[in-house]
Design a protein around this motif. Structure first.
Motif, mmCIF file in Angstrom:
data_model
loop_
_atom_site.group_PDB
_atom_site.id
_atom_site.type_symbol
_atom_site.label_atom_id
_atom_site.label_comp_id
_atom_site.label_asym_id
_atom_site.label_seq_id
_atom_site.Cartn_x
_atom_site.Cartn_y
_atom_site.Cartn_z
ATOM 1 N N ILE A 202 0.869 -1.170 0.000
ATOM 2 C CA ILE A 202 0.000 0.000 0.000
ATOM 3 C C ILE A 202 0.908 1.222 0.000
ATOM 4 N N GLY A 203 0.596 2.199 -0.859
ATOM 5 C CA GLY A 203 1.484 3.342 -1.000
ATOM 6 C C GLY A 203 0.745 4.663 -1.132
ATOM 7 N N VAL A 204 1.428 5.745 -0.781
ATOM 8 C CA VAL A 204 0.884 7.096 -0.905
ATOM 9 C C VAL A 204 1.924 7.987 -1.559
ATOM 10 N N GLN A 205 1.454 8.951 -2.312
ATOM 11 C CA GLN A 205 2.334 9.966 -2.883
ATOM 12 C C GLN A 205 2.601 11.023 -1.821
ATOM 13 N N ILE A 206 3.830 11.555 -1.791
ATOM 14 C CA ILE A 206 4.200 12.625 -0.863
ATOM 15 C C ILE A 206 4.328 13.927 -1.638
ATOM 16 N N ARG A 207 3.566 14.924 -1.252
ATOM 17 C CA ARG A 207 3.682 16.252 -1.867
ATOM 18 C C ARG A 207 4.898 16.943 -1.256
ATOM 19 N N SER A 208 5.980 17.011 -2.018
ATOM 20 C CA SER A 208 7.242 17.524 -1.485
ATOM 21 C C SER A 208 7.495 18.981 -1.818
ATOM 22 N N GLY A 209 6.764 19.519 -2.814
ATOM 23 C CA GLY A 209 7.058 20.866 -3.268
ATOM 24 C C GLY A 209 8.267 20.915 -4.176
#
Length: 249
Positions: A202-209
């Motif tokens: 299970i995975g999530v995207q990280i909003r890093s900027g």
């Protein structure tokens, strides 16, 4: 510095940023006129900014035009390292809470590259070496990364045939696009033995900027995955929220 001076300084930085953003993903380079048109700045202003940026190796001018320079590559590499370092305490916390392997990955072409890992302490566990390139179409972190892109861009990026890794691998572009669309709406993606038999994720995207795209995922033996899915999802989403709060996006 006076308020007037501060205003001028901000304007200069904003204009330089506009030029750099215009050159993003322009591997073949752009002419001065093309940069001016795309950034909405006067050609003479673009010329002055490019000259200043070139002196700092932030842009280079070649036979094909102006493109981003080596100094920005070094800065990007530093930012990449910093993000991994920033996320590390929360990755470790997620690993301790779930007792499953946590991977931090970055998007590269048609792969998700592992850049950090916190391995499970259980006897039955899923562990891969840092630096492993995972196919983006059949892994949880891969599909989470794909969810960061628009459907129009995905149709350009993904081409048939998709590689089959197991009997459960999604090899239909239409089905994969639907899976990514679901992941985009719900905020997380799963892999049910699509990459390797007996392994789920299970995975999530990280909003890093940053211009790079990152994901955090849990790699879990299929034997434990479905029973613990809700708890794993809650812990992973908490980790995502913690990392993004620190980054400030």
């Amino acid at each position: 510095m006076t308020s007037e001076g501060e205003g001028v300084g901000k304007q200069v930085i904003a204009r330089a940023a506009a030029v750099l953003k215009t050159l993003e993903n322009q591997r073949d380079g752009l002419s001065l006129s093309q940069v001016a048109k795309a950034s909405g700045l006067p050609r003479t202003t673009v010329h002055r900014i490019v000259t200043a940026l070139e002196a700092q190796q932030m842009v280079i001018t070649g036979s094909s035009g102006i493109r981003l320079g080596p100094a920005l590559v070094r800065l990007a590499a530093s930012a990449h390292t910093d993000l991994v370092a920033i996320a590390r305490p929360y990755v470790e916390s997620l690993g301790r809470r779930t007792r499953e392997t946590v991977d931090v990955s970055v998007y590269k072409g048609l792969h998700a590259i592992s850049v950090d890992q916190y391995p499970s302490d259980q006897e039955l566990r899923v562990v891969s070496p840092v630096g492993t390139a995972f196919p983006i179409h059949c892994t949880a972190h891969g599909k989470a990364l794909l969810s960061a892109f628009s459907e129009a861009l995905l149709t350009q990026m993904l081409t048939a045939p998709l590689e089959r890794r197991t009997a459960s691998t999604i090899v239909s572009l239409n089905v994969l696009m639907e899976e990514v669309s679901v992941a985009r709406r719900q905020g997380w993606a799963i892999d049910q033995e699509e990459h390797a038999q007996g392994v789920c994720g299970i995975g999530v995207q990280i909003r890093s900027g940053l211009s790079e795209h990152y994901a955090i995922s849990l790699a879990v033996p299929a034997l434990r995955f479905h029973t613990n899915l809700e708890a794993l999802k809650a812990a992973l989403l908490q980790c995502k929220a913690e990392v993004e709060a620190v980054i400030g996006v």
